[in-house]
Design an enzyme around this catalytic site. Structure first.
Site, mmCIF file in Angstrom:
data_model
loop_
_atom_site.group_PDB
_atom_site.id
_atom_site.type_symbol
_atom_site.label_atom_id
_atom_site.label_comp_id
_atom_site.label_asym_id
_atom_site.label_seq_id
_atom_site.Cartn_x
_atom_site.Cartn_y
_atom_site.Cartn_z
ATOM 1 C CB CYS A 202 -0.958 -0.030 1.192
ATOM 2 S SG CYS A 202 -0.143 -0.158 2.802
ATOM 3 C CB ALA A 203 0.631 4.653 1.207
#
Length: 146
Positions: A104-105
């Site tokens: 993800c981030a």
């Protein structure tokens, strides 16, 4: 689109495999930048990079070779039928035998998505804990596929 998202949410409420099954399955593999770089440069059909960020987040940067299965807006995606999944995402539903590597981030949603995937019978999983932030910090945006 709303019908499809409702299907994902409904699927989330009734996982096909008990969460206790995940405890007895294969350990989650941890990936680092070099591991992911190799997968991007030399994609493997038995390993799939899964970006769990929301589609709007991909506007800033999309990792080469990765597919997007957003955790927040489609948490039950892997419980959908093959047809429902492909209608919603426009790519083939991952096979339970494939290794799914989540990112993800920053890594938090990737871990949650990995646990959820295990609850749906995907026992061959991995997490890129550094995720996009680590990828970009190490020059990953310049890495090209074969």
């Amino acid at each position: 689109m709303f019908r499809s998202l409702n299907l994902c949410r409904t699927a989330l409420k009734s996982p096909s495999t008990a969460l206790t099954r995940t405890m007895a399955s294969k350990a989650t593999r941890s990936y680092n930048f070099q591991d992911i770089k190799r997968l991007v440069e030399h994609p493997q059909k038995d390993t799939l990079l899964v970006d769990v960020r929301e589609p709007k987040e991909l506007q800033a940067y999309k990792m080469p070779t990765a597919v997007n299965i957003p955790l927040q807006s489609a948490p039950g995606a892997l419980a959908l039928s093959k047809t429902e999944f492909e209608d919603l995402f426009h790519f083939p539903k991952p096979q339970p035998s494939q290794e799914l590597v989540f990112f993800c981030a920053k890594g938090l949603r990737a871990k949650a998505a990995e646990e959820l995937a295990r609850s749906y019978g995907y026992d061959n999983t991995g997490v890129y804990e550094g995720s996009i932030n680590d990828w970009l910090a190490n020059g990953g945006e310049k890495v090209k596929t074969e």
